[in-house]
Motif scaffolding. Structure first.
Motif, PDB file in Angstrom:
ATOM      1  N   ASP A   1       0.892  -1.386   0.018  1.00 60.47           N
ATOM      2  CA  ASP A   1      -0.053   0.141   0.106  1.00 60.47           C
ATOM      3  C   ASP A   1       0.922   1.106   0.071  1.00 60.47           C
ATOM      4  O   ASP A   1       1.485   1.512   0.945  1.00 60.47           O
ATOM      5  CB  ASP A   1      -0.940  -0.043   1.187  1.00 60.47           C
ATOM      6  CG  ASP A   1      -1.767   1.047   1.281  1.00 60.47           C
ATOM      7  OD1 ASP A   1      -2.111   1.831   0.106  1.00 60.47           O
ATOM      8  OD2 ASP A   1      -2.096   1.548   2.273  1.00 60.47           O
ATOM      9  N   ASN A   2       0.796   1.982  -1.162  1.00 60.91           N
ATOM     10  CA  ASN A   2       1.951   3.024  -1.276  1.00 60.91           C
ATOM     11  C   ASN A   2       3.064   2.246  -1.078  1.00 60.91           C
ATOM     12  O   ASN A   2       3.702   1.440  -1.814  1.00 60.91           O
ATOM     13  CB  ASN A   2       1.368   4.080  -0.581  1.00 60.91           C
ATOM     14  CG  ASN A   2       0.179   4.834  -0.771  1.00 60.91           C
ATOM     15  OD1 ASN A   2      -0.165   4.810  -1.778  1.00 60.91           O
ATOM     16  ND2 ASN A   2      -0.569   5.275   0.248  1.00 60.91           N
ATOM     17  N   ASN A   3       4.076   3.070  -0.052  1.00 58.62           N
ATOM     18  CA  ASN A   3       5.480   2.414   0.021  1.00 58.62           C
ATOM     19  C   ASN A   3       5.459   1.569   1.338  1.00 58.62           C
ATOM     20  O   ASN A   3       6.562   1.416   1.637  1.00 58.62           O
ATOM     21  CB  ASN A   3       6.591   3.751   0.117  1.00 58.62           C
ATOM     22  CG  ASN A   3       6.615   4.341  -1.267  1.00 58.62           C
ATOM     23  OD1 ASN A   3       6.561   3.902  -2.228  1.00 58.62           O
ATOM     24  ND2 ASN A   3       6.744   5.648  -1.273  1.00 58.62           N
ATOM     25  N   ARG A   4       4.332   1.372   1.923  1.00 58.15           N
ATOM     26  CA  ARG A   4       4.280   0.464   3.035  1.00 58.15           C
ATOM     27  C   ARG A   4       3.771  -0.994   2.543  1.00 58.15           C
ATOM     28  O   ARG A   4       3.148  -1.455   1.901  1.00 58.15           O
ATOM     29  CB  ARG A   4       3.412   1.229   4.105  1.00 58.15           C
ATOM     30  CG  ARG A   4       3.443   0.493   5.233  1.00 58.15           C
ATOM     31  CD  ARG A   4       2.270   1.083   6.031  1.00 58.15           C
ATOM     32  NE  ARG A   4       2.376   0.053   7.403  1.00 58.15           N
ATOM     33  CZ  ARG A   4       1.779   0.857   8.436  1.00 58.15           C
ATOM     34  NH1 ARG A   4       1.043   1.660   8.647  1.00 58.15           N
ATOM     35  NH2 ARG A   4       1.690  -0.155   9.622  1.00 58.15           N
ATOM     36  N   ILE A   5       4.360  -2.145   3.332  1.00 60.53           N
ATOM     37  CA  ILE A   5       4.221  -3.518   3.064  1.00 60.53           C
ATOM     38  C   ILE A   5       3.693  -3.927   4.524  1.00 60.53           C
ATOM     39  O   ILE A   5       4.221  -3.688   5.419  1.00 60.53           O
ATOM     40  CB  ILE A   5       5.465  -4.315   2.797  1.00 60.53           C
ATOM     41  CG1 ILE A   5       6.111  -3.780   1.359  1.00 60.53           C
ATOM     42  CG2 ILE A   5       5.235  -5.681   2.557  1.00 60.53           C
ATOM     43  CD1 ILE A   5       7.366  -4.509   0.964  1.00 60.53           C
ATOM     44  N   ASN A   6       2.416  -4.506   4.514  1.00 63.14           N
ATOM     45  CA  ASN A   6       1.832  -5.334   5.530  1.00 63.14           C
ATOM     46  C   ASN A   6       1.744  -6.620   5.175  1.00 63.14           C
ATOM     47  O   ASN A   6       1.551  -7.073   4.116  1.00 63.14           O
ATOM     48  CB  ASN A   6       0.373  -4.498   5.609  1.00 63.14           C
ATOM     49  CG  ASN A   6       0.415  -3.314   5.827  1.00 63.14           C
ATOM     50  OD1 ASN A   6       0.581  -2.560   6.935  1.00 63.14           O
ATOM     51  ND2 ASN A   6       0.049  -2.234   4.746  1.00 63.14           N
ATOM     52  N   PHE A   7       1.987  -7.317   6.303  1.00 63.29           N
ATOM     53  CA  PHE A   7       1.810  -8.952   6.352  1.00 63.29           C
ATOM     54  C   PHE A   7       0.647  -9.233   7.249  1.00 63.29           C
ATOM     55  O   PHE A   7       0.343  -8.729   8.268  1.00 63.29           O
ATOM     56  CB  PHE A   7       3.238  -9.491   6.875  1.00 63.29           C
ATOM     57  CG  PHE A   7       4.407  -9.048   6.342  1.00 63.29           C
ATOM     58  CD1 PHE A   7       4.909  -9.941   5.339  1.00 63.29           C
ATOM     59  CD2 PHE A   7       5.079  -7.898   6.328  1.00 63.29           C
ATOM     60  CE1 PHE A   7       6.036  -9.778   4.612  1.00 63.29           C
ATOM     61  CE2 PHE A   7       6.192  -7.787   5.850  1.00 63.29           C
ATOM     62  CZ  PHE A   7       6.679  -8.446   4.841  1.00 63.29           C
ATOM     63  N   PHE A   8       0.021 -10.302   6.745  1.00 65.04           N
ATOM     64  CA  PHE A   8      -1.258 -10.794   7.266  1.00 65.04           C
ATOM     65  C   PHE A   8      -1.213 -12.213   7.472  1.00 65.04           C
ATOM     66  O   PHE A   8      -0.720 -12.916   6.529  1.00 65.04           O
ATOM     67  CB  PHE A   8      -2.582 -10.444   6.668  1.00 65.04           C
ATOM     68  CG  PHE A   8      -2.916  -8.978   6.588  1.00 65.04           C
ATOM     69  CD1 PHE A   8      -3.479  -8.558   7.478  1.00 65.04           C
ATOM     70  CD2 PHE A   8      -2.264  -8.084   5.154  1.00 65.04           C
ATOM     71  CE1 PHE A   8      -3.491  -7.061   7.352  1.00 65.04           C
ATOM     72  CE2 PHE A   8      -2.602  -6.837   5.286  1.00 65.04           C
ATOM     73  CZ  PHE A   8      -3.296  -6.006   6.514  1.00 65.04           C
ATOM     74  N   ASN A   9      -1.544 -12.783   8.494  1.00 65.16           N
ATOM     75  CA  ASN A   9      -1.487 -14.259   8.581  1.00 65.16           C
ATOM     76  C   ASN A   9      -2.893 -14.758   7.894  1.00 65.16           C
ATOM     77  O   ASN A   9      -4.146 -13.954   8.190  1.00 65.16           O
ATOM     78  CB  ASN A   9      -1.580 -14.713  10.170  1.00 65.16           C
ATOM     79  CG  ASN A   9      -0.360 -14.612  10.771  1.00 65.16           C
ATOM     80  OD1 ASN A   9       0.559 -14.719   9.962  1.00 65.16           O
ATOM     81  ND2 ASN A   9      -0.135 -14.166  12.121  1.00 65.16           N
ATOM     82  N   VAL A  10      -3.083 -15.789   7.327  1.00 62.74           N
ATOM     83  CA  VAL A  10      -4.134 -16.440   6.869  1.00 62.74           C
ATOM     84  C   VAL A  10      -4.305 -17.830   7.372  1.00 62.74           C
ATOM     85  O   VAL A  10      -3.511 -18.513   7.525  1.00 62.74           O
ATOM     86  CB  VAL A  10      -4.034 -16.644   4.916  1.00 62.74           C
ATOM     87  CG1 VAL A  10      -5.326 -17.178   4.590  1.00 62.74           C
ATOM     88  CG2 VAL A  10      -3.693 -15.111   4.374  1.00 62.74           C
ATOM     89  N   VAL A  11      -5.702 -18.059   7.643  1.00 62.58           N
ATOM     90  CA  VAL A  11      -5.838 -19.328   8.441  1.00 62.58           C
ATOM     91  C   VAL A  11      -7.007 -19.952   7.668  1.00 62.58           C
ATOM     92  O   VAL A  11      -7.968 -19.374   6.849  1.00 62.58           O
ATOM     93  CB  VAL A  11      -6.764 -18.873   9.844  1.00 62.58           C
ATOM     94  CG1 VAL A  11      -7.341 -20.280  10.340  1.00 62.58           C
ATOM     95  CG2 VAL A  11      -6.005 -17.930  10.428  1.00 62.58           C
ATOM     96  N   VAL A  12      -6.549 -21.206   7.409  1.00 61.37           N
ATOM     97  CA  VAL A  12      -7.253 -22.228   6.413  1.00 61.37           C
ATOM     98  C   VAL A  12      -7.824 -23.418   6.911  1.00 61.37           C
ATOM     99  O   VAL A  12      -6.617 -23.923   7.643  1.00 61.37           O
ATOM    100  CB  VAL A  12      -6.471 -22.279   5.183  1.00 61.37           C
ATOM    101  CG1 VAL A  12      -7.227 -23.037   3.985  1.00 61.37           C
ATOM    102  CG2 VAL A  12      -5.877 -21.036   4.551  1.00 61.37           C
ATOM    103  N   PHE A  13      -8.762 -23.930   7.021  1.00 62.04           N
ATOM    104  CA  PHE A  13      -9.289 -25.184   7.648  1.00 62.04           C
ATOM    105  C   PHE A  13      -9.640 -26.229   6.723  1.00 62.04           C
ATOM    106  O   PHE A  13     -10.008 -25.977   5.288  1.00 62.04           O
ATOM    107  CB  PHE A  13     -10.626 -24.982   8.442  1.00 62.04           C
ATOM    108  CG  PHE A  13     -10.328 -24.042   9.657  1.00 62.04           C
ATOM    109  CD1 PHE A  13      -9.618 -24.351  10.501  1.00 62.04           C
ATOM    110  CD2 PHE A  13     -10.538 -22.553   9.614  1.00 62.04           C
ATOM    111  CE1 PHE A  13      -9.210 -23.475  11.728  1.00 62.04           C
ATOM    112  CE2 PHE A  13     -10.432 -21.778  10.582  1.00 62.04           C
ATOM    113  CZ  PHE A  13      -9.567 -22.205  11.593  1.00 62.04           C
TER     114      PHE A  13
END
Length: 72
Positions: free
Chosen positions: A5-17
Motif C-alpha cells: 500500500d503506497n510505500n508500505r508493506i503489510n503482512f497478514f496471517n491467513v487461516v485455512v481449515f
C-alpha cells in the motif's frame, strides 16, 4: 499474505481449515500467487510487559491459485 500500500508493506496471517487447507498444503509453494476470499478477524492481546497489541487475520473461505502461463 503481503499487501503493498503506497510505500508500505503489510503482512497478514491467513487461516485455512479442512479440505481447503489440504489443497493449499499440496498445491501452493513459497511465492505462489493467490487470490483469497474470506473474512477479517480482528483481535487484541496483551504481551508480558502489559502493552496491548492488535492483530488482523484473514479466515480463508476460498483460495484461487493463479498459475504462471508458460512462456513460448
Amino acid at each position: 499474505i503481503i499487501v503493498r500500500d503506497n510505500n508500505r508493506i503489510n503482512f497478514f496471517n491467513v487461516v485455512v481449515f479442512g479440505k481447503l487447507a489440504e489443497f493449499c498444503g499440496n498445491k501452493l509453494k513459497k511465492d505462489s500467487k493467490v487470490v483469497i476470499e474470506g473474512k477479517l478477524k480482528f483481535s487484541t492481546y496483551t504481551i508480558k510487559s502489559g502493552e496491548k497489541r492488535r492483530s488482523v487475520e484473514i479466515i480463508a473461505e476460498k483460495v484461487h491459485h493463479i498459475e504462471k502461463k508458460e512462456e513460448k
